[in-house]
Scaffold this motif. Structure first.
Motif, PDB file in Angstrom:
ATOM      1  N   CYS A 278      -0.821 -14.582 -10.894  1.00 16.67           N
ATOM      2  CA  CYS A 278      -2.067 -14.097 -10.439  1.00 16.67           C
ATOM      3  C   CYS A 278      -3.345 -14.924 -10.746  1.00 16.67           C
ATOM      4  O   CYS A 278      -3.414 -15.178 -12.013  1.00 16.67           O
ATOM      5  CB  CYS A 278      -2.501 -12.709 -10.916  1.00 16.67           C
ATOM      6  SG  CYS A 278      -3.688 -11.976 -10.197  1.00 16.67           S
TER       7      CYS A 278
ATOM      8  N   ALA B 287      -9.448  -9.202 -10.410  1.00 14.67           N
ATOM      9  CA  ALA B 287      -8.089  -8.151 -10.574  1.00 14.67           C
ATOM     10  C   ALA B 287      -7.724  -8.152 -11.980  1.00 14.67           C
ATOM     11  O   ALA B 287      -7.363  -7.194 -12.404  1.00 14.67           O
ATOM     12  CB  ALA B 287      -7.126  -8.206  -9.684  1.00 14.67           C
TER      13      ALA B 287
ATOM     14  N   ALA C 123      -2.431  -7.283  -6.666  1.00 10.43           N
ATOM     15  CA  ALA C 123      -3.608  -6.913  -7.463  1.00 10.43           C
ATOM     16  C   ALA C 123      -4.703  -6.272  -6.740  1.00 10.43           C
ATOM     17  O   ALA C 123      -5.518  -5.490  -7.414  1.00 10.43           O
ATOM     18  CB  ALA C 123      -3.991  -8.503  -8.154  1.00 10.43           C
ATOM     19  N   THR C 124      -4.945  -6.878  -5.436  1.00  9.00           N
ATOM     20  CA  THR C 124      -6.097  -6.154  -4.833  1.00  9.00           C
ATOM     21  C   THR C 124      -5.790  -4.882  -4.209  1.00  9.00           C
ATOM     22  O   THR C 124      -6.829  -4.205  -3.824  1.00  9.00           O
ATOM     23  CB  THR C 124      -6.585  -7.077  -3.481  1.00  9.00           C
ATOM     24  OG1 THR C 124      -5.239  -7.126  -2.717  1.00  9.00           O
ATOM     25  CG2 THR C 124      -6.922  -8.526  -3.963  1.00  9.00           C
ATOM     26  N   ALA C 125      -4.463  -4.259  -4.546  1.00 12.29           N
ATOM     27  CA  ALA C 125      -4.170  -3.044  -4.099  1.00 12.29           C
ATOM     28  C   ALA C 125      -4.330  -2.073  -5.519  1.00 12.29           C
ATOM     29  O   ALA C 125      -4.109  -0.838  -5.660  1.00 12.29           O
ATOM     30  CB  ALA C 125      -2.953  -2.706  -3.891  1.00 12.29           C
ATOM     31  N   ASN C 126      -5.036  -2.726  -6.615  1.00 16.51           N
ATOM     32  CA  ASN C 126      -5.558  -2.000  -7.776  1.00 16.51           C
ATOM     33  C   ASN C 126      -4.278  -1.325  -8.551  1.00 16.51           C
ATOM     34  O   ASN C 126      -4.246  -0.223  -8.785  1.00 16.51           O
ATOM     35  CB  ASN C 126      -6.644  -0.943  -7.434  1.00 16.51           C
ATOM     36  CG  ASN C 126      -7.237  -0.665  -8.733  1.00 16.51           C
ATOM     37  OD1 ASN C 126      -7.354  -1.210  -9.555  1.00 16.51           O
ATOM     38  ND2 ASN C 126      -7.597   0.795  -8.975  1.00 16.51           N
TER      39      ASN C 126
ATOM     40  N   ASP D 218      -0.530 -15.741  -3.701  1.00 15.56           N
ATOM     41  CA  ASP D 218      -0.934 -14.995  -2.649  1.00 15.56           C
ATOM     42  C   ASP D 218      -0.270 -13.660  -2.845  1.00 15.56           C
ATOM     43  O   ASP D 218      -0.813 -12.533  -2.367  1.00 15.56           O
ATOM     44  CB  ASP D 218      -0.589 -15.606  -1.398  1.00 15.56           C
ATOM     45  CG  ASP D 218      -1.501 -17.018  -1.103  1.00 15.56           C
ATOM     46  OD1 ASP D 218      -2.691 -16.778  -1.506  1.00 15.56           O
ATOM     47  OD2 ASP D 218      -1.224 -17.807  -0.300  1.00 15.56           O
TER      48      ASP D 218
ATOM     49  N   LYS E 176      -1.759 -11.657  -5.542  1.00 16.46           N
ATOM     50  CA  LYS E 176      -3.025 -11.282  -5.134  1.00 16.46           C
ATOM     51  C   LYS E 176      -3.042  -9.846  -4.067  1.00 16.46           C
ATOM     52  O   LYS E 176      -3.750  -9.043  -4.407  1.00 16.46           O
ATOM     53  CB  LYS E 176      -3.832 -12.267  -4.351  1.00 16.46           C
ATOM     54  CG  LYS E 176      -5.228 -11.720  -3.966  1.00 16.46           C
ATOM     55  CD  LYS E 176      -5.915 -12.951  -3.197  1.00 16.46           C
ATOM     56  CE  LYS E 176      -7.415 -12.746  -2.786  1.00 16.46           C
ATOM     57  NZ  LYS E 176      -8.406 -13.483  -1.971  1.00 16.46           N
ATOM     58  N   ALA E 177      -2.065 -10.025  -3.402  1.00 11.41           N
ATOM     59  CA  ALA E 177      -1.748  -8.940  -2.618  1.00 11.41           C
ATOM     60  C   ALA E 177      -1.594  -7.605  -3.460  1.00 11.41           C
ATOM     61  O   ALA E 177      -1.928  -6.324  -3.249  1.00 11.41           O
ATOM     62  CB  ALA E 177      -0.715  -8.887  -1.654  1.00 11.41           C
TER      63      ALA E 177
ATOM     64  N   HIS F 226      -6.303 -14.393  -9.103  1.00 11.29           N
ATOM     65  CA  HIS F 226      -7.567 -13.520  -8.576  1.00 11.29           C
ATOM     66  C   HIS F 226      -8.017 -12.867  -9.989  1.00 11.29           C
ATOM     67  O   HIS F 226      -7.734 -11.623 -10.067  1.00 11.29           O
ATOM     68  CB  HIS F 226      -6.762 -12.612  -7.599  1.00 11.29           C
ATOM     69  CG  HIS F 226      -7.989 -11.739  -6.943  1.00 11.29           C
ATOM     70  ND1 HIS F 226      -8.889 -12.399  -6.213  1.00 11.29           N
ATOM     71  CD2 HIS F 226      -8.162 -10.356  -6.828  1.00 11.29           C
ATOM     72  CE1 HIS F 226      -9.801 -11.388  -5.636  1.00 11.29           C
ATOM     73  NE2 HIS F 226      -9.409 -10.186  -6.230  1.00 11.29           N
TER      74      HIS F 226
ATOM     75  N   SER G 207       0.887  -1.226   0.002  1.00 16.67           N
ATOM     76  CA  SER G 207      -0.050  -0.005   0.002  1.00 16.67           C
ATOM     77  C   SER G 207       0.938   1.226   0.025  1.00 16.67           C
ATOM     78  O   SER G 207       0.456   2.271  -0.594  1.00 16.67           O
ATOM     79  CB  SER G 207      -0.964   0.049   1.094  1.00 16.67           C
ATOM     80  OG  SER G 207      -0.288  -0.121   2.517  1.00 16.67           O
TER      81      SER G 207
END
Length: 507
Positions: free
Chosen positions: A411, A416, A375-378, A369, A372-373, A413, A338
């Motif tokens: 990835c 995303a 990807a989910t942070a856009n 995993d 994904k961390a 996920h 982040s």
């Protein structure tokens, strides 16, 4: 003419010489006067006064020459062309401490401009004379000599080796033990300039016992000294794992962690640079930094600074993450992703963005995993935009492409990944499609979501060359769905249905 009159003539001559050099020295302190003085031929007038019988005249003449040479490269070259350097070197060997300092200032003013001018100082014996000054009792003379040697050493490895061969390093290490703070600063700075070029030069500094003495100065109250100490340790550590381990063995960590809260931004930057140089060497050294609380401290540091000050911290996170899955997960759990996302959105400079993208790639490359961390942070659409933006530098585009590829290959996920179906060029799209073709056959919920979100419809709209890798992935995705669903979402199918409706005759 009487004896008294003769003495008065000599006194007047001496007074005139002193007044002349003092005036020239004062005028040379103002930048607007430099070119006028040079055009007036002041260099040739000052040269004989360097060897004047009056020490005050010698000292002031050297000071004036130093100010002139310090002001520009062309005037420093003029000092060399006028063959003034041999007289300056002779002044360095003087018994007058003021003259030694002024002569060392001239040598520094000449050598700072370029390797060629530094070589001219070397060729006239300037380095050997300066090393002799490091043996003087007066700390001001030592400081002036160390500063001048640093200006010579900083240019390249050859000049640094000349300084080492002259025997400067052990004397510079001894200067670290002197009580005068200014001398400690210059000694640390010069050692940093020497060891930055090659592992061999760094070893020369280490073999002289510099690391323990530098480490003892970490918690000094002097801000400028701490800057130079951390700079020198960083220049040593950057060359190899062995040298980094030597720095670690003297207990630099966790003591250095306290300096990440220092009020001075450059102390904090140099501490972070040291952590970066050590972390990049081995997983063990990265783990040492992590165990000392380095990740949280650096992430806090990134939150409190901006611009180029962020660069070593951004890269440090990338180096730590590059070594292993566990270290990359430690970066994630410390909220490193982040913070990197914040840096990527806030920083305007391409080279900082490129470093940030590289670090994100190092984090996301390991497992699903990790990916994904990221990807989910856009972050994937943002990195894709940097890759496709024509205004991005070549380095930023290359690092963005590489980061996208390494993250996408891990990835799974899919939510995303789906936005990339609409914007990614074919070179990236094939990696996106590959991940869909891997996941969809084994996940019924993902297949249903892929249809309802419009993803399957978008896949049918993609134009791929027959037999290409991209077409193979499209075929693999289509095979995960009933034929009628694929046909329903294909372009033009609604027109086919309407045509059938028009031609349909009810019974």
């Amino acid at each position: 003419m009487s004896q008294r009159q003769i003495i008065q003539v000599f006194e007047q001559y001496q007074k005139s010489r002193m007044q002349f050099v003092q005036t020239i020295s004062d005028l040379a302190a103002r930048p607007q006067n430099i070119e006028i003085l040079h055009n007036a031929g002041v260099m040739s007038l000052l040269r004989p006064l360097l060897l004047d019988v009056v020490p005050g005249v010698q000292h002031t003449a050297a000071l004036a020459l130093g100010r002139l040479a310090d002001s520009s490269n062309s005037l420093a070259e003029a000092v060399v062309k006028e063959n003034i350097l041999p007289d300056v070197v002779q002044s360095v060997t003087s018994h007058n401490r003021f003259q030694k300092k002024a002569a060392a200032f001239v040598l520094r003013a000449v050598s700072k401009h370029s390797p060629e001018l530094s070589q001219a100082v070397v060729d006239c014996g300037g380095v050997d004379a300066l090393v002799q000054c490091l043996m003087e009792f007066d700390p001001g003379v030592k400081e002036a000599a160390a500063w001048s040697l640093g200006c010579t050493a900083r240019h390249n490895a050859t000049l640094s080796q000349t300084v080492v061969n002259a025997g400067a390093v052990p004397l510079l290490v001894l200067c670290l033990l002197e009580p005068e703070m200014a001398l400690k600063r210059i000694a640390a700075s010069t050692l940093s300039d020497i060891c930055k070029h090659t592992p061999e030069l760094a070893h020369a500094v280490v073999d002289a016992g510099a690391i323990p003495h530098l480490a003892q100065l970490i918690l000094s109250r002097d801000t400028k000294l701490k800057r130079q100490v951390f700079s020198a340790l960083s220049q040593i550590a950057k060359h190899s794992a062995d040298l980094s381990e030597m720095v670690a063995e003297v207990g630099v960590f966790p003591a250095a962690m306290t300096c990440l809260k220092d009020p001075d931004e450059y102390v904090r930057k140099n501490v972070t640079t040291l952590m970066r140089e050590m972390a990049k060497q081995t997983a063990e050294l990265s783990q040492l930094v992590v165990n000392c609380g380095g990740l949280g401290a650096v992430i806090d540091y990134l939150n409190d600074c901006s611009g180029s000050l962020r660069l070593p911290g951004i890269m440090m996170l990338g180096y730590v993450a590059s070594h292993s899955e566990s270290l990359a997960m430690a970066v994630i759990l410390s909220k490193g992703v982040s913070q990197l996302a914040v840096c990527l959105s806030e920083e305007p400079e391409d080279h900082i963005k490129a470093a940030t993208v590289w670090s994100i790639g190092q984090i996301g490359q390991h497992t699903p995993d990790h990916a994904k961390a990221v990807a989910t942070a856009n972050l994937l659409p943002k990195i894709l935009k940097l890759y496709t933006d024509a205004s991005s530098s070549e380095d930023l585009q290359a690092k963005s492409k590489k980061a996208l590829k390494s993250i996408l290959q891990k990835c799974t996920h899919l939510p995303a990944l789906e936005p990339l179906l609409y914007d990614a060029p074919s070179k990236i799209l094939k990696h996106v499609m590959c991940q869909f073709s891997k996941v969809l056959p084994h996940d019924s919920k993902a297949r249903r979501l892929f249809v309802t979100s419009g993803g399957l419809k978008k896949v049918q709209e993609i134009q791929a060359e027959p037999g290409s890798v991209l077409q193979e992935h499209i075929n693999a995705i289509n095979s995960c769905f009933p034929e009628e669903i694929v046909r329903y979402h294909s372009p033009g199918y609604s027109e086919v249905l309407l045509e059938r409706l028009e031609n349909y005759q009810p019974t």
